[in-house]
Design a protein around this motif. Structure first.
Motif, PDB file in Angstrom:
ATOM      1  N   VAL A  59      -5.946 -11.593  16.051  1.00 45.75           N
ATOM      2  CA  VAL A  59      -5.893 -11.654  17.671  1.00 45.75           C
ATOM      3  C   VAL A  59      -5.735 -13.348  18.210  1.00 45.75           C
ATOM      4  N   GLU A  60      -5.552 -13.354  19.138  1.00 43.18           N
ATOM      5  CA  GLU A  60      -4.942 -14.434  20.001  1.00 43.18           C
ATOM      6  C   GLU A  60      -5.478 -14.433  21.529  1.00 43.18           C
ATOM      7  N   MET A  61      -6.071 -15.186  22.669  1.00 38.74           N
ATOM      8  CA  MET A  61      -6.302 -15.226  23.746  1.00 38.74           C
ATOM      9  C   MET A  61      -5.045 -16.031  24.211  1.00 38.74           C
ATOM     10  N   ILE A  66      -4.891 -10.986  24.100  1.00 35.16           N
ATOM     11  CA  ILE A  66      -6.156 -10.431  25.124  1.00 35.16           C
ATOM     12  C   ILE A  66      -5.952 -11.419  26.042  1.00 35.16           C
ATOM     13  N   GLY A  67      -5.064 -10.564  26.849  1.00 35.94           N
ATOM     14  CA  GLY A  67      -5.405 -11.810  28.678  1.00 35.94           C
ATOM     15  C   GLY A  67      -6.659 -11.797  29.209  1.00 35.94           C
ATOM     16  N   CYS A  68      -6.614 -12.518  29.467  1.00 32.79           N
ATOM     17  CA  CYS A  68      -7.897 -13.022  30.581  1.00 32.79           C
ATOM     18  C   CYS A  68      -7.567 -14.253  31.407  1.00 32.79           C
ATOM     19  N   THR A  69      -8.427 -14.047  32.948  1.00 30.42           N
ATOM     20  CA  THR A  69      -8.232 -15.560  33.349  1.00 30.42           C
ATOM     21  C   THR A  69      -9.506 -16.359  33.278  1.00 30.42           C
ATOM     22  N   ALA A  70      -9.120 -17.285  34.292  1.00 29.43           N
ATOM     23  CA  ALA A  70     -10.095 -18.054  33.539  1.00 29.43           C
ATOM     24  C   ALA A  70     -12.167 -18.558  33.446  1.00 29.43           C
ATOM     25  N   THR A  71     -12.248 -17.715  33.740  1.00 30.33           N
ATOM     26  CA  THR A  71     -13.509 -17.191  32.951  1.00 30.33           C
ATOM     27  C   THR A  71     -14.532 -17.134  32.503  1.00 30.33           C
ATOM     28  N   SER A  72     -15.991 -17.126  32.540  1.00 26.84           N
ATOM     29  CA  SER A  72     -16.445 -16.530  31.117  1.00 26.84           C
ATOM     30  C   SER A  72     -16.726 -15.210  31.193  1.00 26.84           C
ATOM     31  N   GLY A  86     -14.389 -16.105  14.114  1.00 27.43           N
ATOM     32  CA  GLY A  86     -14.198 -15.445  12.752  1.00 27.43           C
ATOM     33  C   GLY A  86     -14.223 -13.325  13.176  1.00 27.43           C
ATOM     34  N   ILE A  87     -14.695 -13.877  14.073  1.00 24.81           N
ATOM     35  CA  ILE A  87     -15.506 -12.734  14.024  1.00 24.81           C
ATOM     36  C   ILE A  87     -14.207 -11.391  14.023  1.00 24.81           C
ATOM     37  N   PHE A  88     -13.054 -11.797  14.812  1.00 20.60           N
ATOM     38  CA  PHE A  88     -12.110 -10.041  14.916  1.00 20.60           C
ATOM     39  C   PHE A  88     -11.099 -10.409  13.472  1.00 20.60           C
ATOM     40  N   LYS A  89     -10.958 -11.670  12.613  1.00 18.84           N
ATOM     41  CA  LYS A  89     -10.576 -11.713  11.557  1.00 18.84           C
ATOM     42  C   LYS A  89     -11.076 -10.863  10.349  1.00 18.84           C
ATOM     43  N   LYS A  90     -12.619 -10.905  11.461  1.00 20.25           N
ATOM     44  CA  LYS A  90     -13.891 -10.405   9.427  1.00 20.25           C
ATOM     45  C   LYS A  90     -13.134  -8.291   9.614  1.00 20.25           C
ATOM     46  N   HIS A  91     -13.103  -7.618  11.171  1.00 22.09           N
ATOM     47  CA  HIS A  91     -12.915  -6.618  11.166  1.00 22.09           C
ATOM     48  C   HIS A  91     -11.011  -6.431  10.755  1.00 22.09           C
ATOM     49  N   GLY A  92     -10.550  -7.206  10.744  1.00 19.94           N
ATOM     50  CA  GLY A  92      -9.254  -6.636   9.454  1.00 19.94           C
ATOM     51  C   GLY A  92      -8.186  -6.970  10.521  1.00 19.94           C
ATOM     52  N   LEU A  93      -8.157  -8.266  12.226  1.00 19.99           N
ATOM     53  CA  LEU A  93      -7.704  -7.620  12.991  1.00 19.99           C
ATOM     54  C   LEU A  93      -7.109  -9.256  12.839  1.00 19.99           C
ATOM     55  N   ALA A 129     -15.251 -14.040  19.767  1.00 18.99           N
ATOM     56  CA  ALA A 129     -14.841 -12.976  18.418  1.00 18.99           C
ATOM     57  C   ALA A 129     -13.503 -13.593  18.122  1.00 18.99           C
ATOM     58  N   VAL A 130     -12.982 -14.671  18.501  1.00 22.84           N
ATOM     59  CA  VAL A 130     -11.322 -15.350  17.959  1.00 22.84           C
ATOM     60  C   VAL A 130     -12.401 -16.820  17.361  1.00 22.84           C
ATOM     61  N   ASP A 131     -12.969 -17.017  17.706  1.00 29.19           N
ATOM     62  CA  ASP A 131     -14.109 -18.095  17.724  1.00 29.19           C
ATOM     63  C   ASP A 131     -14.945 -18.585  15.899  1.00 29.19           C
TER      64      ASP A 131
END
Length: 311
Positions: free
Chosen positions: A57-59, A30-36, A48-55, A44-46
């Protein structure tokens, strides 16, 4: 449009070359600029929510928002967080992108965080004082730039009388300090950081003056990828919705993730409320942006909002 078309053409060529093997990859970048604005993905990455959903993912940090569409189509990233304006102009230019989930929306808090920050030695008392000034934007035709142009028009100032250049968020303080530009279009926590450094002051809170509630950034993908990965998109949406609730209710968790991705000091991020996360994106939410961009002659075609958001 020539530079945009060239960059996007390169992206399309790479996309064609890489589509086959990319579709077999389990990892999502997932690509994003340095904003909130992409805080829901960060959380979701930090958490573990993506992992819980079977994905898996890296930012990936992207310096300029307007580079995101080409990055998506070159398969450097599978999902990106373009601003509404960058996304719409890319689609208008012929790129088959589709929004798959909402990220951030304007609200009173986020609108107040938006500012035109002016270097020392430059005095801005009213909108017309920007005439003849060199103003840095984190992506020409991206969110902060288009919003500022809209504000200038409403204040009776011709946008062509202002010299706009691209300046990335991380380099704004140095460029302001060196006098490379007269002002930058930015947002928190960069406003507070530059104010505390004593290199300038806020010249206009143009976001607050416009007072809108439309989408800022949302998650987008190549339509071909999204349609071939329906189950993955469904899991992605569920994970983003779960993370968005955390962003909107748990300042500590949100701040930790934002600071980690943006490389901003944690104490500074904690002092600034993150932009409101809104995972639900509807086609009609893009109508105002289309009207604004059409009035600024940024769009050449009549976009159908129903085709812009994946069902």
């Amino acid at each position: 449009m020539t530079g945009l078309a060239l960059g996007l053409g390169v992206g399309l060529g790479l996309f064609v070359a890489l589509t086959g093997p990319a579709l077999a990859q389990a990892k999502i970048q997932i690509g994003c600029t340095a904003t909130s604005d992409c805080a829901s993905a960060m959380v979701a990455v930090d958490e573990g929510i993506f992992k819980k959903h079977g994905l898996d993912v890296e930012m990936t940090p992207i310096a300029i928002n307007s580079n995101i569409p080409a990055a998506i189509l070159s398969n450097s990233i599978q999902v990106g967080g373009p601003t509404s304006t960058v996304f719409l102009q890319a689609v208008d230019g012929g790129l088959d992108l589709v929004a798959i989930a909402g990220a951030s929306v304007m609200n009173p808090t986020s609108n107040t965080a938006i500012a035109a920050f002016v270097r020392n030695g430059i005095t801005i008392n009213e909108p017309k004082d920007f005439v003849g000034k060199k103003v840095g934007a984190p992506g020409l035709n991206a969110f902060l730039h288009v919003l500022f142009v809209k504000w200038l028009v409403e204040k009776g100032v011709a946008p062509k009388s202002v010299n706009f250049v691209e300046v990335t968020f991380p380099t704004m303080a140095d460029i302001i300090k060196s006098g490379g530009v007269d002002a930058v279009l930015t947002a928190e926590p960069f406003v507070t950081r530059m104010t505390n450094a004593g290199i300038g002051s806020v010249g206009a809170r143009y976001g607050a003056e416009l007072g809108r509630t439309d989408p800022i950034i949302f998650y987008a993908a190549a339509r071909d990828w999204a349609e071939k990965n329906v189950a993955t998109v469904k899991k992605f949406r569920e994970a983003i919705a779960e993370a968005a609730a955390i962003v909107n209710s748990d300042r500590d968790k949100a701040s930790n993730s934002i600071a980690k991705f943006t490389k901003q000091p944690l104490e500074l991020v904690k002092a600034t409320p993150p932009n409101q996360s809104e995972p639900n994106l509807k086609p009609e939410n893009l109508a105002w942006w289309i009207d604004v961009m059409s009035s600024q002659k940024m769009l050449q075609s009549k976009l159908d909002t129903a085709k812009l958001v994946l069902n």
